[in-house]
Structure formats: C-alpha cells, structure tokens
Design a protein around this motif. Sequence first.
Motif, PDB file in Angstrom:
ATOM      1  N   UNK A 392       0.874  -1.282   0.069  1.00 20.04           N
ATOM      2  CA  UNK A 392       0.156  -0.030   0.066  1.00 20.04           C
ATOM      3  C   UNK A 392       0.963   1.186   0.012  1.00 20.04           C
ATOM      4  N   UNK A 393       1.952   1.147   0.780  1.00 21.80           N
ATOM      5  CA  UNK A 393       2.880   2.383   0.883  1.00 21.80           C
ATOM      6  C   UNK A 393       3.505   2.724  -0.703  1.00 21.80           C
ATOM      7  N   UNK A 394       3.687   1.420  -1.314  1.00 18.71           N
ATOM      8  CA  UNK A 394       4.483   1.657  -2.714  1.00 18.71           C
ATOM      9  C   UNK A 394       3.651   1.912  -3.624  1.00 18.71           C
ATOM     10  N   UNK A 395       2.322   1.822  -3.453  1.00 21.61           N
ATOM     11  CA  UNK A 395       1.339   1.899  -4.737  1.00 21.61           C
ATOM     12  C   UNK A 395       1.264   3.400  -5.010  1.00 21.61           C
ATOM     13  N   UNK A 396       1.160   4.420  -4.103  1.00 24.31           N
ATOM     14  CA  UNK A 396       1.008   5.862  -4.507  1.00 24.31           C
ATOM     15  C   UNK A 396       2.120   6.257  -5.402  1.00 24.31           C
ATOM     16  N   UNK A 397       3.386   5.825  -4.958  1.00 25.39           N
ATOM     17  CA  UNK A 397       4.569   6.484  -5.781  1.00 25.39           C
ATOM     18  C   UNK A 397       4.687   5.817  -7.102  1.00 25.39           C
TER      19      UNK A 397
END
Length: 414
Positions: A392-397
């Motif tokens: 989830x933390x990697x999805x936006x970048x």
Amino acid sequence: MSIQLGIALTHLIHRKRSTLVSLIGIVLGVAFFLAVSSLMRGSEYDFIKRLVDNSPHITLSDEYRNPASQSAVSRWPDGAVEVRRVKPLNEVRGIRGHAQKLAFIESLPGLRAAPTLVSSVVLTFAGRTQGVTLTGAIPAKMKQVSTIEEKLIDGSLDALAANSNGIIIGVGLAKKFGLSMGSVLNVASATGEVRALKIVGIFRTGNAGYDETQTFVSLKRAQSLLDRPNRINRFIIQLDDPYTARDVAAIIEARTGYKSVSWLEASEDLMSVLFVRNMIMYSVVSAILVVAAFGIYNTISTIVMEKTHDIAILKSMGFHARDVRRIFLAEGVILGLIGSGMGVLLGTGLMALLGRVEIKPPGVSELVHLPIYWGYEQYLLAAGFALVSAMGAAYLPARKAGQVQPVAILRGMG
C-alpha cells in the motif's frame, strides 16, 4: 529474474541508508506485533482455560428456561384469572428420568457427563456453623468432567467411594474451622437430617470463595442426607471442543426440556470484554506497522523523484505505464518480504524471552510465567499485514511513476 525486478533491486541497493531505515521499521513493527499479540492472546487463552477448566462446559439443571403457564391461564388466555388460597405441592425436586437423559447425553460425540446432586447444607464443628454447597458425585465420573482431582493437596476423590461417610472440603474452609485430614464434622440438611462426616480430602483452587463454600460427598450419601433417594438435579458436561458448547447445549435442551447453560452463555459479559480488548490490541499493533509503512512510502517516493529521467527513458524505450508501476511495487514487496521474515525471527525471539519472565502478582504466593500464545495464525497475520502495508505504501509512488510523461521530461533535458 525479470528486468523490472532487477531495476527494483538496483534502486534499493543504491539507497542503502533509506532502504535500511525502511527495513528496520518493518522488522520492529512485525516483532512488536508478535510480542504484544502473543502476550494478549496468551493471557486470554490462559484466562479462558482457567474459566473453562474450573467450571463445566455445559450445566443441565432441574429448571426450565421458560416456566410453564398455569392451567387456568391456558384455559382462559384472554380472561382475567385469579386463583386464591392455592398451596403449591411440596414435591421432591430433581431431573425426571435422569438415567435415560444421561444415556442420551453420553451418546453424543465428543463429550463426557456426570450426574450430581447439589444443595445447600449447614456445616457444624466445635460450636461454629457455616452454610456451604454440598455436591454429591460419583468419583469415577467426576474425574472425567472436573479438575478437582488435580486441585487436591491431600486425599483423593476415590476416597469418597471407599468411605461412604467421607467428605472433601476446600483449604479455605479447613483453615477457617481449624480442620485437617481425618477430622469429623456434622453436616445438617434442610430436611433435618444430620450426619457425621470424616474429611478424606482437601483441595485448593485459588478461588477463596470456592475454597470456603464448596464440599463434595458421594452421590449416595448426598441423596440420603438430603432425603432425595435416587434423585439428581444437575448434569455436569465437559466437551472435547469447549467452543461448541453453545450448539451442544441447545441440542441437549431441545431433547431433554431442561435448562442447559453453556459456559459461553454464562460468561457472555466476560467474552465481550475480551473481544473489545482484542480489537484495541490489534488496532494498536497494526498502527505500528502503518507507521513503519510510511518509511517505505518515503523511500520509494524519493526514488521516483530522483529517477524521473530514468523512468522517461524507460518509457521511451517501450516500457508501458504498468511496467513502470511494477518496478516500484516490486520494491515495496521486496521490503515487505524481507522485513516480515526478519521481523518474524526477531518476534519469535522476543516471545521466547517473554515466556521466561517470572512475576509474582500481589497476593499470590507462587511465581507465574507470562502466558505466551504460539499459534501460527498470528505469524501469518503479522507477516500478511506487513506485506499489505508495504504494498500500500508503494502503490502511490508507483502510480505517480507510471504517469510520468517521457516527452515532457526529455524535452526538459534537452
């Protein structure tokens, strides 16, 4: 190894410091998740074990869940009925046809049952009197449904079968009256029967109220003392799986007609408290992993900003937006997998360390170990939540990287 995975590894290796910080966050998050959840779940299971082991899983008594309606009310349901000067019959209470009902209960799989006769009596010794609960039981069957044999500090349940005038009392009652093994005391019932009984066993459960008010005699002696020949008023039932108690109790009550109460029904308030406590615990430990996920977000966002030109070149070479997203999602997965694995190892070590801790609670004479739960599902939950948080933390970048316009970026370079 795919080219996207190779690029993802290269990015993480070249940013050692930020990658290490992100990994440490996930490792500590998973480790503390496991340590806290194992303590909380361990204390819950220890509490339930004590609750379940020290009380029947199901108790069938000579009562009805819904009292029978009066005959006059049944005859005239819509009328104003008043019956005066009616004296109720003084019948001998007990479970009717208890032998057939016991046979039915014992035919059900995964359970053990014992018939008992329970009533209040008055104990007298050296001029002192006290009301206690008298339980008449068959020792061989009582061993199968109760842990009282394990709680005995002197004597045994079998002594009740060997001595028809034997009685087993709690250590609290023994201290209160100055009794010991072999002491003889008088027990009087509400019917006026008085018997001199000899102490053949003393138990200690740790529950002061139970140890001062509970006594055991043989079933035949209880029936004679209470003037209830061939009567029992309670079935004590233990299950192989205590958590099926509610369903089994419903089946037994439907078949026998008598009130059948499971330990889950009797302890609904306590189970609700445990459920709320678990919700709070999982919210707190999950928040630790969410905070750790921000480190991954910061790391991958920084990489995306620094590698904007590289991303533009990759897209101009034929990489699609989804290919670029996969690169940065792979970085999140790699951090999540490595962090989860190391966190599980560190968490297991913390759990083992906590399991060796000995404490002495106030008012307790013996040292106790912290209860630790080693169930595999908490490992899966911790690792799974860490991996989901990392992705989830990697999805936006990753999504931002996929939206890079190569033409605009390459023109700016020129």
